[in-house]
Motif scaffolding. Structure first.
Motif, PDB file in Angstrom:
ATOM      1  N   ARG A 265       0.838  -1.194   0.000  1.00  0.00           N
ATOM      2  CA  ARG A 265       0.000   0.000   0.000  1.00  0.00           C
ATOM      3  C   ARG A 265       0.874   1.245   0.000  1.00  0.00           C
ATOM      4  O   ARG A 265       2.079   1.170   0.245  1.00  0.00           O
TER       5      ARG A 265
ATOM      6  N   SER B  27      -0.359  -5.552   2.836  1.00  0.00           N
ATOM      7  CA  SER B  27      -1.663  -6.022   3.321  1.00  0.00           C
ATOM      8  C   SER B  27      -1.525  -7.368   4.020  1.00  0.00           C
ATOM      9  O   SER B  27      -2.303  -7.701   4.918  1.00  0.00           O
TER      10      SER B  27
ATOM     11  N   TYR C  76       3.227   3.580  -5.173  1.00  0.00           N
ATOM     12  CA  TYR C  76       2.127   2.747  -4.708  1.00  0.00           C
ATOM     13  C   TYR C  76       0.765   3.299  -5.115  1.00  0.00           C
ATOM     14  O   TYR C  76      -0.253   2.631  -4.948  1.00  0.00           O
TER      15      TYR C  76
END
Length: 769
Positions: A446, A452, A644
């Motif tokens: 992220r 994640s 990102y």
């Protein structure tokens, strides 16, 4: 404050304020005529029509301008013009000179942008792509409707733009917003240019801090080096001196210490021994060693850096880490040890399997017999919770991995396959017939770099296989291993003799040096591979032997000495000879891998020459210049940093793609990546892209190409090392062509390479439990 000419000489670019409705400020370097006693100079007002050459490293630009005399004649101007855009009206200060070959030209000392006053100038200005939402055709319509009042209407009554046919409320709002942003940015830009910041850097600072930019630059200039991509300590230090930060300020020295450690990380080190750190920082900062030592103690006390004793070649050394690298190294070691010691085994079915029967079933399934080393690797991967498989080309790593995956899936195991690059992931998927992805996408990184999947939210896998593991740097390896669930098996596959990762650490080598990590090294070259010149010569180079050229129909040498001749032949080989003889597409199938970026035979110059040969300008087809680069549809490009926020799940450093569209009105360029994703870049984001017809050998890691061309010049002497050449050769599937000096080739073969990086991972894995 340095003048534009001074900055051009030292690698900086001339700066300019953004085009806007108010009177622009002079370019950085002071008012016209203030350059080091050269006199007031001559002023030339002209419209920039075409840039014929721009050097990003020096800022030196050759351009053609129209002086508005009505005769259509274009004049040549030369000097620090990097940052000026085609279509802008410029007030140039300099002098007229006569070049012995090219004739009369205007030598630019400084420049500023001015708003055009004529209908033709306004139309050219608006149609140049400077204002988002306005392209050449729309500019013609707007100017046809409002005439010389056009700029005043956009400034004061933008809602009237809907009067122009084809302009609806949505695009009108876009144009008004873009114009307003230019105004808001102006004050910041003028201030930043006053302290010697180029336009492109100023835009990045404004994007990061907005209206707080002036306050940050004035009061905390060293924050820029940490917060803004593309700004290092040296740029921040120049700004700091311009705003009055003392040379011996503790703030400056601490920033310099962090910069020294950051530079070491860029060179692959996870830490620096304290004496090395102090000596390097003294050279950079030009302050006494006692001051550096005192500031280092303050940083350690404030936990800004970590100092720890680790084993070195001659006893223990006081290792100084930047915090992220210390945390990653300790975390990675702890995660690997935890995986090895996990009581649960998610592949428990292989603990008491009949291996003769299992390998017999595999032989019937694949139609091939595993060599003893390969069979050992298969058993190890399916019974040890962490294992490393290494070996050179032609030794059967790929078939071994396929066999491991086939057996695991036969037991209904959940298998995840990953690799550091999109190309390597595609190859892994083709090899195994099983879906594979990049490590970045697997972890779903992220904004900010957080994953994640991690220790608290692990992957759902029984077996995780990572190919091209030599590319894994410390930070990425730590994120990956943390996401492997307890009881699952992790197999890292790679060639440890290739170059280590671009990022800090040498994870694969450190794991192989740790006695507790199970491993198999494949050494047998299979008979089919023995017929390949690429495989045979890769192993010869790795052993310190010269390649065999005679009788090889897939390995060639074009001997020449001068870098310019090496570059010329390289372009000819790529654009004409390989396509004619082997039927390969020069853009899709052929990759130039250079030892370094600079120089006539470096990746930078070769990219420009290959672009002209393979993707030349075409009439009526849009292109976009950014700094010293011109982007065209069909260009092969590469991403220069992790972003990102781009694409569905980020676009990462090293991602390669092809430019598929350029949209002048929307100020965007579209790239189709090697992961088959279309990604849009705003024109002010093009500093994230570079051409990739030629790339450095370091940037080629994890990729594989049908054909590889390697230019070798003695000018790259310090870079010529055995593992560099070996890595370049092993990137080729079918064909290798070396163009260059036999002396440079011999230097690369006999030079074993740089010493080990400063890492502590092996030590942390070897501490008794």
């Amino acid at each position: 404050m340095t003048s534009p000419a001074d900055r051009a000489a030292t690698g900086g670019a001339s700066t300019r304020p953004p085009a806007g409705p108010t009177t622009p400020a002079t370019a950085a370097g002071g008012p016209a005529g203030a350059e080091g006693g050269r006199g007031p100079g001559t002023v030339l007002e002209a419209v920039l029509e075409r840039i014929t050459y721009a050097n990003e490293e020096t800022g030196y630009t050759i351009a053609r301008v129209s002086a508005g005399r009505g005769d259509g004649e274009l004049l040549t101007v030369v000097g620090p013009l990097l940052g000026a855009q085609v279509g802008e009206s410029l007030r140039l200060t300099g002098r007229w000179t006569t070049h012995p070959r090219y004739g009369r030209q205007f030598e630019v000392w400084s420049y500023l942008t001015v708003l055009p006053a004529t209908v033709q100038g306004i139309q050219r200005y608006l149609g140049s792509g400077l204002i988002k939402g306005i392209g050449p055709r729309m500019a013609e319509r707007i100017v046809a409707h409002f005439g010389t009042d056009t700029l005043e209407v956009i400034e004061k009554e933008p809602e009237r733009l809907v009067e122009v046919p084809g302009l609806g409320p949505k695009r009108t709002a876009m144009i008004a917003a873009a114009w307003e942003e230019q105004k808001v940015i102006k004050e910041v830009m003028v201030f930043l240019q006053g302290v010697g910041v180029s336009t492109s850097i100023a835009v990045r600072i404004f994007k990061q801090y907005g209206e707080s930019s002036i306050s940050v630059v004035r009061n905390q200039p060293y924050r820029l080096a940490e917060d803004v991509w593309g700004i290092g300590f040296k740029t921040a230090d120049t700004i700091a001196q311009a705003v009055g930060i003392p040379h011996d300020s503790p703030e400056r020295v601490k920033a310099g210490i962090r910069y020294t450690l950051s530079q070491a990380a860029d060179e692959g080190h996870c830490y620096l021994p304290a004496p090395n750190l102090v000596a390097d920082a003294v050279k950079i900062l030009q302050v006494p060693a006692e001051l550096v030592t005192a500031c280092l103690e303050e940083l350690v006390a404030a936990e800004g850096v970590v100092r720890e004793q680790v084993p070195g070649p001659d006893g223990t050394v006081p290792a100084v880490y930047l915090l992220p690298f210390h945390r990653a190294e300790t975390s990675l070691a702890a995660s690997l040890r935890a995986l090895l010691a996990a009581p649960r085994d998610r592949l428990a079915a292989f603990a008491d399997v009949d291996w003769d029967r299992a390998l017999g079933w595999l032989r019937e399934r694949t139609g091939a017999e595993l060599a003893p080393e390969q069979a050992q690797a298969v058993r190890l991967a399916l019974t040890a919770k962490v294992a490393v498989l290494t070996g050179g080309p032609g030794c059967g790593k790929s078939f071994t991995v396929r066999s491991i995956v086939t057996l695991a899936r036969a037991k209904r195991a959940k298998v995840i396959l990953a690799a550091p690059t999109g190309r390597a992931a595609k190859r892994l998927a083709e090899l195994t017939g099983h879906e594979a992805t990049t490590v970045h996408r697997l972890l779903q990184l992220r904004p900010g770099g957080d994953a994640s999947f991690d220790r608290d939210n692990p992957l759902d896998a029984d077996l995780v296989v990572v190919d091209e593991a030599s590319m894994l740097d410390l930070l990425l390896a730590n994120k990956l291993v943390k996401a492997v669930p307890p009881g699952a098996h992790l197999l890292l596959v790679g060639d440890v003799d290739q170059l280590p990762s671009v990022g800090a650490g040498e994870v694969l080598r450190d794991l192989l040096a740790a006695p507790d990590i199970p491993r198999v090294r494949l050494t047998q070259i299979f008979r089919q591979a023995q017929r390949s010149g690429v495989v045979v010569n890769a192993h010869r180079v790795n052993s310190g032997l010269h390649p065999i050229w005679k009788g090889m129909d897939d390995f060639f040498l074009f001997p020449c000495e001068e870098p310019e001749e090496i570059a010329r032949i390289t372009v000819d080989v790529v654009a004409r000879r390989i396509p004619r003889r082997f039927g390969l597409d020069p853009r899709r199938d052929v990759q130039v891998l250079a030892p370094m970026h600079r120089g006539a035979a470096g990746a930078g110059a070769l990219n420009a020459a290959l672009q002209e040969a393979l993707t030349p300008p075409r009439e009526g087809v849009p292109e976009r210049r950014y700094g010293g680069r011109v982007f065209r549809v069909g260009d092969k490009v590469t991403q220069l940093r992790n972003n990102y926020d781009k694409g569905a799940a980020g676009v990462f450093n090293g991602t390669v793609g092809v430019v598929t569209a350029i949209h002048p009105d929307e100020h965007t360029l579209t790239v189709l990546t090697d992961e088959d994703e279309s990604v849009d870049y705003a024109f002010d984001e093009l500093d994230e892209l570079a051409h990739a017809y030629a790339v450095s050998i370091h940037r080629s890691q994890g990729s594989e190409y049908p054909a590889v061309v390697v230019p070798l010049a003695t000018s790259a002497w310090m870079m010529l090392q055995r593992n560099l050449l070996y890595t370049a050769i092993t990137r080729a599937k079918k064909l290798v062509v070396v163009v260059g000096s036999r002396r440079a080739l011999a230097q690369a073969i006999r030079t074993r390479g740089a010493g080990r990086r400063h890492t502590g991972l092996t030590h942390r894995l070897s501490i008794p439990r």
